[in-house]
Design a protein around this motif. Sequence first.
Motif, PDB file in Angstrom:
ATOM      1  N   GLU A   1      12.398  -7.448 -15.222  1.00  0.00           N
ATOM      2  CA  GLU A   1      12.317  -5.999 -15.083  1.00  0.00           C
ATOM      3  C   GLU A   1      10.866  -5.544 -14.980  1.00  0.00           C
ATOM      4  O   GLU A   1      10.526  -4.679 -14.166  1.00  0.00           O
ATOM      5  CB  GLU A   1      13.000  -5.323 -16.265  1.00  0.00           C
ATOM      6  CG  GLU A   1      13.044  -3.810 -16.156  1.00  0.00           C
ATOM      7  CD  GLU A   1      13.807  -3.161 -17.300  1.00  0.00           C
ATOM      8  OE1 GLU A   1      13.824  -1.916 -17.364  1.00  0.00           O
ATOM      9  OE2 GLU A   1      14.382  -3.891 -18.133  1.00  0.00           O
ATOM     10  N   GLU A   2       9.980  -6.137 -15.805  1.00  0.00           N
ATOM     11  CA  GLU A   2       8.569  -5.769 -15.744  1.00  0.00           C
ATOM     12  C   GLU A   2       7.947  -6.193 -14.418  1.00  0.00           C
ATOM     13  O   GLU A   2       7.142  -5.470 -13.826  1.00  0.00           O
ATOM     14  CB  GLU A   2       7.805  -6.414 -16.917  1.00  0.00           C
ATOM     15  CG  GLU A   2       8.137  -5.827 -18.272  1.00  0.00           C
ATOM     16  CD  GLU A   2       7.840  -4.321 -18.336  1.00  0.00           C
ATOM     17  OE1 GLU A   2       6.784  -3.912 -17.805  1.00  0.00           O
ATOM     18  OE2 GLU A   2       8.656  -3.570 -18.886  1.00  0.00           O
ATOM     19  N   ARG A   3       8.331  -7.393 -13.949  1.00  0.00           N
ATOM     20  CA  ARG A   3       7.824  -7.848 -12.648  1.00  0.00           C
ATOM     21  C   ARG A   3       8.320  -6.941 -11.528  1.00  0.00           C
ATOM     22  O   ARG A   3       7.603  -6.656 -10.575  1.00  0.00           O
ATOM     23  CB  ARG A   3       8.265  -9.285 -12.384  1.00  0.00           C
ATOM     24  CG  ARG A   3       7.465 -10.329 -13.133  1.00  0.00           C
ATOM     25  CD  ARG A   3       6.152 -10.627 -12.411  1.00  0.00           C
ATOM     26  NE  ARG A   3       6.392 -11.296 -11.151  1.00  0.00           N
ATOM     27  CZ  ARG A   3       5.920 -10.896  -9.984  1.00  0.00           C
ATOM     28  NH1 ARG A   3       5.198  -9.787  -9.929  1.00  0.00           N
ATOM     29  NH2 ARG A   3       6.168 -11.560  -8.863  1.00  0.00           N
ATOM     30  N   PHE A   4       9.575  -6.478 -11.653  1.00  0.00           N
ATOM     31  CA  PHE A   4      10.139  -5.582 -10.644  1.00  0.00           C
ATOM     32  C   PHE A   4       9.337  -4.275 -10.601  1.00  0.00           C
ATOM     33  O   PHE A   4       9.029  -3.762  -9.521  1.00  0.00           O
ATOM     34  CB  PHE A   4      11.608  -5.303 -10.958  1.00  0.00           C
ATOM     35  CG  PHE A   4      12.273  -4.354 -10.007  1.00  0.00           C
ATOM     36  CD1 PHE A   4      12.633  -4.766  -8.737  1.00  0.00           C
ATOM     37  CD2 PHE A   4      12.538  -3.042 -10.382  1.00  0.00           C
ATOM     38  CE1 PHE A   4      13.244  -3.895  -7.840  1.00  0.00           C
ATOM     39  CE2 PHE A   4      13.151  -2.162  -9.499  1.00  0.00           C
ATOM     40  CZ  PHE A   4      13.509  -2.598  -8.230  1.00  0.00           C
ATOM     41  N   LYS A   5       8.979  -3.746 -11.767  1.00  0.00           N
ATOM     42  CA  LYS A   5       8.186  -2.515 -11.812  1.00  0.00           C
ATOM     43  C   LYS A   5       6.804  -2.744 -11.194  1.00  0.00           C
ATOM     44  O   LYS A   5       6.296  -1.906 -10.449  1.00  0.00           O
ATOM     45  CB  LYS A   5       8.043  -2.032 -13.250  1.00  0.00           C
ATOM     46  CG  LYS A   5       9.356  -1.546 -13.878  1.00  0.00           C
ATOM     47  CD  LYS A   5       9.134  -1.101 -15.308  1.00  0.00           C
ATOM     48  CE  LYS A   5      10.446  -0.617 -15.950  1.00  0.00           C
ATOM     49  NZ  LYS A   5      10.247  -0.209 -17.358  1.00  0.00           N
ATOM     50  N   ALA A   6       6.192  -3.910 -11.522  1.00  0.00           N
ATOM     51  CA  ALA A   6       4.863  -4.207 -10.986  1.00  0.00           C
ATOM     52  C   ALA A   6       4.892  -4.344  -9.467  1.00  0.00           C
ATOM     53  O   ALA A   6       4.009  -3.842  -8.762  1.00  0.00           O
ATOM     54  CB  ALA A   6       4.320  -5.490 -11.625  1.00  0.00           C
ATOM     55  N   VAL A   7       5.921  -5.002  -8.963  1.00  0.00           N
ATOM     56  CA  VAL A   7       6.053  -5.178  -7.516  1.00  0.00           C
ATOM     57  C   VAL A   7       6.267  -3.827  -6.839  1.00  0.00           C
ATOM     58  O   VAL A   7       5.703  -3.548  -5.775  1.00  0.00           O
ATOM     59  CB  VAL A   7       7.221  -6.147  -7.211  1.00  0.00           C
ATOM     60  CG1 VAL A   7       7.607  -6.083  -5.746  1.00  0.00           C
ATOM     61  CG2 VAL A   7       6.841  -7.559  -7.593  1.00  0.00           C
ATOM     62  N   SER A   8       7.069  -2.957  -7.457  1.00  0.00           N
ATOM     63  CA  SER A   8       7.318  -1.635  -6.884  1.00  0.00           C
ATOM     64  C   SER A   8       6.035  -0.802  -6.849  1.00  0.00           C
ATOM     65  O   SER A   8       5.756  -0.096  -5.877  1.00  0.00           O
ATOM     66  CB  SER A   8       8.407  -0.903  -7.681  1.00  0.00           C
ATOM     67  OG  SER A   8       9.628  -1.610  -7.659  1.00  0.00           O
ATOM     68  N   GLU A   9       5.241  -0.875  -7.929  1.00  0.00           N
ATOM     69  CA  GLU A   9       3.981  -0.135  -7.959  1.00  0.00           C
ATOM     70  C   GLU A   9       3.021  -0.662  -6.884  1.00  0.00           C
ATOM     71  O   GLU A   9       2.348   0.110  -6.206  1.00  0.00           O
ATOM     72  CB  GLU A   9       3.335  -0.253  -9.346  1.00  0.00           C
ATOM     73  CG  GLU A   9       4.086   0.505 -10.439  1.00  0.00           C
ATOM     74  CD  GLU A   9       3.470   0.284 -11.813  1.00  0.00           C
ATOM     75  OE1 GLU A   9       2.568  -0.589 -11.918  1.00  0.00           O
ATOM     76  OE2 GLU A   9       3.872   0.950 -12.768  1.00  0.00           O
ATOM     77  N   ALA A  10       2.964  -1.986  -6.744  1.00  0.00           N
ATOM     78  CA  ALA A  10       2.080  -2.578  -5.738  1.00  0.00           C
ATOM     79  C   ALA A  10       2.483  -2.150  -4.335  1.00  0.00           C
ATOM     80  O   ALA A  10       1.639  -1.807  -3.502  1.00  0.00           O
ATOM     81  CB  ALA A  10       2.109  -4.103  -5.855  1.00  0.00           C
ATOM     82  N   HIS A  11       3.781  -2.137  -4.075  1.00  0.00           N
ATOM     83  CA  HIS A  11       4.248  -1.724  -2.746  1.00  0.00           C
ATOM     84  C   HIS A  11       3.948  -0.249  -2.490  1.00  0.00           C
ATOM     85  O   HIS A  11       3.593   0.134  -1.367  1.00  0.00           O
ATOM     86  CB  HIS A  11       5.752  -1.993  -2.626  1.00  0.00           C
ATOM     87  CG  HIS A  11       6.338  -1.553  -1.322  1.00  0.00           C
ATOM     88  ND1 HIS A  11       7.089  -0.404  -1.182  1.00  0.00           N
ATOM     89  CD2 HIS A  11       6.258  -2.092  -0.089  1.00  0.00           C
ATOM     90  CE1 HIS A  11       7.447  -0.271   0.073  1.00  0.00           C
ATOM     91  NE2 HIS A  11       6.964  -1.268   0.766  1.00  0.00           N
ATOM     92  N   ALA A  12       4.078   0.585  -3.514  1.00  0.00           N
ATOM     93  CA  ALA A  12       3.811   2.010  -3.344  1.00  0.00           C
ATOM     94  C   ALA A  12       2.358   2.254  -2.934  1.00  0.00           C
ATOM     95  O   ALA A  12       2.067   3.151  -2.149  1.00  0.00           O
ATOM     96  CB  ALA A  12       4.139   2.761  -4.631  1.00  0.00           C
ATOM     97  N   VAL A  13       1.430   1.444  -3.458  1.00  0.00           N
ATOM     98  CA  VAL A  13       0.012   1.610  -3.132  1.00  0.00           C
ATOM     99  C   VAL A  13      -0.315   1.014  -1.762  1.00  0.00           C
ATOM    100  O   VAL A  13      -0.954   1.641  -0.922  1.00  0.00           O
ATOM    101  CB  VAL A  13      -0.868   0.964  -4.221  1.00  0.00           C
ATOM    102  CG1 VAL A  13      -2.335   0.956  -3.794  1.00  0.00           C
ATOM    103  CG2 VAL A  13      -0.720   1.707  -5.540  1.00  0.00           C
ATOM    104  N   LEU A  14       0.157  -0.210  -1.513  1.00  0.00           N
ATOM    105  CA  LEU A  14      -0.261  -0.928  -0.309  1.00  0.00           C
ATOM    106  C   LEU A  14       0.525  -0.533   0.933  1.00  0.00           C
ATOM    107  O   LEU A  14       0.090  -0.812   2.049  1.00  0.00           O
ATOM    108  CB  LEU A  14      -0.120  -2.438  -0.535  1.00  0.00           C
ATOM    109  CG  LEU A  14      -0.946  -3.014  -1.684  1.00  0.00           C
ATOM    110  CD1 LEU A  14      -0.755  -4.522  -1.772  1.00  0.00           C
ATOM    111  CD2 LEU A  14      -2.421  -2.681  -1.530  1.00  0.00           C
ATOM    112  N   SER A  15       1.688   0.100   0.777  1.00  0.00           N
ATOM    113  CA  SER A  15       2.472   0.475   1.950  1.00  0.00           C
ATOM    114  C   SER A  15       1.957   1.754   2.602  1.00  0.00           C
ATOM    115  O   SER A  15       2.288   2.034   3.752  1.00  0.00           O
ATOM    116  CB  SER A  15       3.950   0.652   1.570  1.00  0.00           C
ATOM    117  OG  SER A  15       4.099   1.710   0.617  1.00  0.00           O
TER     118      SER A  15
END
Length: 396
Positions: free
Chosen positions: A49-63
């Motif tokens: 779940e924590e990795r999922f949140k981190a991946v979502s945050e990373a995508h929000a910035v880099l996309s």
Amino acid sequence: MTQQEWIDRDFYADLGVPSTASAEEIKRAYRKLARQLHPDANPNDSTAEERFKAVSEAHAVLSDPATRTEYDQTRQLYRAGAFRRAGTRTGAGTGPAGGMGGRGGFDFSDLFGAGSPFTTDESGFGDVFGDLFRRSGTHTSASRPRRGSDVEAETRLPLRQAVTGVVLPLQVSGPTACPTCHGSGARPGTTPRRCPSCGGSGTLTRNQGGFGFSESCDDCRGTGVIVDAPCPDCQGTGVGHRTRTINVRIPPGVADGQRIRLPAHGEPGLRGAPSGDLYVTVGVDPDPVFGRDGDDLTVTVPVGFAELTLGTTISVPTLDGRVSVKIPPGTPSGRTFRLRERGVPRRGGRSGDLLVTVQVAVPPRLGQAATDALRAYEKAEKATGFDPRADWPGRR
């Protein structure tokens, strides 16, 4: 997330891509990790779940191209040591930049001199330096309204539904406003209070050597408010997680890989800001009867040799029933007949065509009577002088 956390985080490493990755590579990496780490696929797994949140945050910035550029430029400045070294000045330095050039040997020419990527021809480093921090402040001031992030989803459907259109129920899981506190983060019956340290702005500004630096307020963690009694369900974050079902209307004629945008069906916005959008990528499964070529449908109909030679009328399937097609005598195998407006609907109101190709089917075996009749035909055909390879380039 504070400004320092935003800069220290390696969003590229979170997605497992290099900093030179293209937008398409970032999207593919996010989709792969999101499927692997989704809470629905990893129930009761806090690490996932924590990795999922981190991946979502990373995508929000880099996309987002603008946000990604800002993130890259800010990290370059920090790696150069400009902000860290400038922040240690007490005004006792002897450098020319108002106390910025003493201990540590920091010189603006090192960072903004000739060849620096942060030097502009007209305005110099001052405008770039100030503008970068003004824009980066939008990421740390969570007290300001902020539009919700867009959400990506995928679905598959048969070719016939893609051509005619359909309404599909789609399950989407992700962050949403906490249903208990309605996103405020406070226990029901209580209200958050304005942070006295930052006055509700979520940021603190300090001046150093003639420059202003904005930092996230430590007391309210950049939210601008202090929650004295946190909501027991979301622990004061104001964000929950739920699975919801959305009826998605797939328009007629959708193509394989096409993205459909559903406005305001993404993640909820902060502080009353609008929600993000939901983008659904549609995959189209092949059909056993029909193929597709742009806006045209294709179908291959097996026919007998005698039917093509003597002529006949065949029944051909369409999306809404069947239609009769007349085959003239002497029709060659492989000929295509065009049935107007029997294909894929277009936005202008007209549809593509149905392309019917006739293909000779050779019987695997013949009875004696059929064999004798075919031998007799072969002799009669030769007597007419017909040669099937007369015009074939490979004859000689």
